[in-house]
Design a protein around this motif. Structure first.
Motif, PDB file in Angstrom:
ATOM      1  N   PHE A 148      48.528  81.850 -19.218  1.00  0.00           N
ATOM      2  CA  PHE A 148      49.459  80.829 -19.700  1.00  0.00           C
ATOM      3  C   PHE A 148      50.475  81.495 -20.607  1.00  0.00           C
ATOM      4  CE2 PHE A 148      50.963  77.677 -22.745  1.00  0.00           C
ATOM      5  CZ  PHE A 148      51.236  76.585 -21.939  1.00  0.00           C
ATOM      6  N   ILE A 149      51.753  81.095 -20.468  1.00  0.00           N
ATOM      7  CA  ILE A 149      52.827  81.634 -21.307  1.00  0.00           C
ATOM      8  C   ILE A 149      53.635  80.481 -21.877  1.00  0.00           C
ATOM      9  CG2 ILE A 149      55.064  82.814 -21.216  1.00  0.00           C
ATOM     10  CD1 ILE A 149      53.834  84.868 -19.381  1.00  0.00           C
ATOM     11  N   ASP A 150      53.866  80.511 -23.182  1.00  0.00           N
ATOM     12  CA  ASP A 150      54.754  79.551 -23.827  1.00  0.00           C
ATOM     13  C   ASP A 150      56.051  80.269 -24.167  1.00  0.00           C
ATOM     14  OD1 ASP A 150      56.149  78.039 -25.917  1.00  0.00           O
ATOM     15  OD2 ASP A 150      54.394  76.746 -25.904  1.00  0.00           O
ATOM     16  N   PRO A 151      57.150  79.993 -23.435  1.00  0.00           N
ATOM     17  CA  PRO A 151      58.395  80.734 -23.667  1.00  0.00           C
ATOM     18  C   PRO A 151      59.062  80.394 -24.992  1.00  0.00           C
ATOM     19  CG  PRO A 151      58.738  78.992 -22.054  1.00  0.00           C
ATOM     20  CD  PRO A 151      57.273  79.028 -22.325  1.00  0.00           C
ATOM     21  N   GLU A 152      58.787  79.207 -25.545  1.00  0.00           N
ATOM     22  CA  GLU A 152      59.392  78.845 -26.826  1.00  0.00           C
ATOM     23  C   GLU A 152      58.783  79.664 -27.968  1.00  0.00           C
ATOM     24  OE1 GLU A 152      61.978  76.872 -27.019  1.00  0.00           O
ATOM     25  OE2 GLU A 152      61.894  76.565 -24.844  1.00  0.00           O
ATOM     26  N   THR A 176      50.852  69.909 -28.753  1.00  0.00           N
ATOM     27  CA  THR A 176      51.977  69.900 -29.681  1.00  0.00           C
ATOM     28  C   THR A 176      52.829  71.124 -29.404  1.00  0.00           C
ATOM     29  OG1 THR A 176      50.868  71.204 -31.414  1.00  0.00           O
ATOM     30  CG2 THR A 176      50.485  68.813 -31.425  1.00  0.00           C
ATOM     31  N   ASP A 177      53.787  71.408 -30.266  1.00  0.00           N
ATOM     32  CA  ASP A 177      54.639  72.582 -30.068  1.00  0.00           C
ATOM     33  C   ASP A 177      53.862  73.884 -30.178  1.00  0.00           C
ATOM     34  OD1 ASP A 177      56.795  70.948 -29.733  1.00  0.00           O
ATOM     35  OD2 ASP A 177      57.519  71.139 -31.797  1.00  0.00           O
ATOM     36  N   SER A 178      52.661  73.846 -30.762  1.00  0.00           N
ATOM     37  CA  SER A 178      51.934  75.096 -30.982  1.00  0.00           C
ATOM     38  C   SER A 178      50.485  75.070 -30.508  1.00  0.00           C
ATOM     39  CB  SER A 178      51.945  75.446 -32.479  1.00  0.00           C
ATOM     40  OG  SER A 178      51.314  74.438 -33.238  1.00  0.00           O
ATOM     41  N   ILE A 179      49.943  73.900 -30.130  1.00  0.00           N
ATOM     42  CA  ILE A 179      48.530  73.801 -29.768  1.00  0.00           C
ATOM     43  C   ILE A 179      48.377  73.662 -28.261  1.00  0.00           C
ATOM     44  CG2 ILE A 179      46.414  72.449 -29.986  1.00  0.00           C
ATOM     45  CD1 ILE A 179      47.241  71.718 -32.786  1.00  0.00           C
TER      46      ILE A 179
END
Length: 516
Positions: free
Chosen positions: A144-148, A193-196
């Motif tokens: 999994f990758i979160d680009p933000e 959320t934005d981070s979880i």
């Protein structure tokens, strides 16, 4: 339904014109007739053929960078060798930005969003797409990758380790590592959320990506069939006595994915159903309520929320040793969101079948089985209507049609069925026929396979439709047909230009000239 397709004939052959090399000598180019436009004129595309066969290709979805994996073949072209190279091409001028030799026996290239990775043995190299230089390396394959946040999470390459690491994708540094089981894979992943990050694996694992802070909710999502393993081994021993060959199964048979989707409500609490329990879990991991489920019949399930009521559809299937299998019995249940109070749990008579698909209209639930549709009341779970649908030999009901399924209207105009007939219930079959039904399940019209098309590409200006993934019709935004051509389904659009790929080459076609 009208049977005519286009007012023109389509050429089922390809003509090559004016073969030559590009300025850099990397491609042999050819002007190629690929089909016919609506006015009868030939559609001519520019083909680009590199020295070796195109093994795979990658596009990040937004730039002019096209990565080709080129692989050498034997003299007959019937099999690949391990030698080859990856080459970054500029789509605008077809120049080579960079090239890198690879051994396909021990390497793999992955484009994950804007990130380009090359795995070699136990190393994962992050490459600069513009230069091909190695920006950093580590030993993780990213799940999994979160680009933000510029963070990826993954497990060690070529390893069975369950140690999940978060990596800062700007430099490859490890932010944290913690055990997260992946033995049976992840069932689902969702950014709460934005981070979880929420991971559905043996329940729920919540991970704060920057820090690694976490909480978990454990649930039973699989079942080991020990008895069957013993029986299998016993049969193997008996067979060995008779044949001289003994086969042993070292791991127990296992049923997996006996779990629902993660249902997230407006308060960011999570509802999850597993093999023996349905629970509501707060966004800090606290269990707000848990209600037992009938363990012997519960399997894969689907949850949805309507008016503070959680509805659970037990689908009657799971995965047995990795393959699809009918498991448990279908049922339909409802629970109060606030305290979990069970409103009802109604068995569905079709015990030897599984629920293939469903939809909800107002307060009515439509369930799809192999050859019939059944409706139930959401209010009390009672049976309303059931109807066996007339099907052809070997045909099965499949899924309710949503946006993206088109039918031919007239000679050269296509309409989105769901948008054109929102009041109808449109069901697609395994043979790609579409049957239109009233709410009382009476058949209104049937669209034959030849008249049903799936949308594959839509950039706002052009739509690509096909009903066999071999022949494609290009329409403008209103559904008017512009052209038809044959190609493989391996294609994408960039700046109103179409790129389609074959094993030896790709071709480019500008669509702007075909607007009516």
């Amino acid at each position: 339904m009208k049977k005519t397709l286009f007012p023109f004939l389509f050429l089922c052959f390809t003509v090559y014109i004016n073969a030559q090399r590009t300025a850099n000598g990397f491609f042999v180019t050819k002007d190629t007739v690929i089909g016919k436009a609506f006015d009868g004129n030939d559609i001519v595309a520019k083909c680009y053929q590199p020295q070796h066969k195109i093994y795979r290709w990658h596009w990040d979805g937004f730039s002019d960078n096209l990565l080709l994996e080129l692989r050498q073949a034997n003299k007959k072209g019937t099999s690949f060798k391990n030698e080859g190279n990856v080459v970054m091409i500029d789509l605008e001028d077809k120049s080579v930005k960079w090239s890198r030799n690879v051994n396909y026996n021990n390497s793999e290239t992955k484009q994950q969003g804007r990130y380009l990775f090359l795995a070699e043995k136990k190393k994962n190299l992050c490459l600069d797409p513009e230069t091909g230089k190695v920006l950093w390396e580590n030993k993780n394959d990213f799940y999994f990758i979160d680009p933000e946040l510029n963070i990826g999470v993954g497990y060690p390459l070529q390893s069975m380790s369950n140690n999940l690491s978060a990596i800062d994708l700007s430099n490859g540094n490890i932010l944290w590592t913690k055990p997260v089981d992946r033995t049976r894979g992840w069932d689902d992943a969702y950014m709460l959320t934005d981070s979880i990050l929420l991971v559905s694996v043996n329940g729920i694992q919540a991970l704060e990506l920057p820090t690694g802070k976490s909480w978990s909710y454990k649930a039973t999502t699989s079942q080991k069939k020990i008895g069957k393993m013993i029986a299998t081994n016993a049969a193997g021993i008996l067979l060995g006595v008779l044949t001289g060959t003994v086969m042993y199964q070292t791991n127990p048979d296992e049923v997996t994915e006996m779990v629902s989707n993660m249902l997230i409500d407006e308060e960011n609490t999570i509802v999850l159903a597993s093999r023996d329990m349905i629970s509501r879990v707060g966004n800090s991991g606290e269990i707000q309520w848990s209600i037992p489920l009938p363990e012997k019949i519960t399997s894969k399930s689907s949850l949805f929320l309507k008016d503070s009521v959680i509805y659970m559809i037990n689908r009657g299937y799971a995965f047995y040793n990795g393959g699809f299998s009918t498991v448990g019995d279908p049922y339909f249940a409802a629970f109060n969101l606030n305290d979990g109070t069970q409103r009802y749990l109604n068995m569905i008579p079709e015990k030897k079948e599984f629920i293939r698909n469903f939809q909800v209209i107002n307060d009515v639930l439509f369930l799809v089985f192999e050859n019939k549709i059944v409706t139930y009341s959401l209010a009390d779970g009672s049976l309303l209507t059931e109807k066996i649908i007339g099907l052809e030999k070997g045909e099965r009901l499949d899924t309710f049609v949503e946006s993206g399924i088109y039918a031919l209207q007239g000679d050269s105009t296509f309409m989105d069925l769901a948008a054109a007939y929102p009041e109808q219930n449109l069901i697609m079959t395994s043979e790609n026929r579409v049957i239109s039904l009233t709410d009382s399940l009476e058949t209104l019209i049937t669209y034959d396979k030849k008249d049903v098309f799936k949308k594959t590409i839509d950039n706002g200006n052009y739509k690509f439709l096909t009903n066999d993934e071999k022949e494609f019709t290009v329409c403008d935004y209103s559904g008017k047909a512009l052209m038809k051509f044959r190609a493989s389904p391996n294609m994408f659009m960039r700046n109103n230009k179409l790129y389609a790929f074959d094993k030896d080459l790709f071709w480019e076609l500008s669509l702007s000239a075909f607007v009516r």
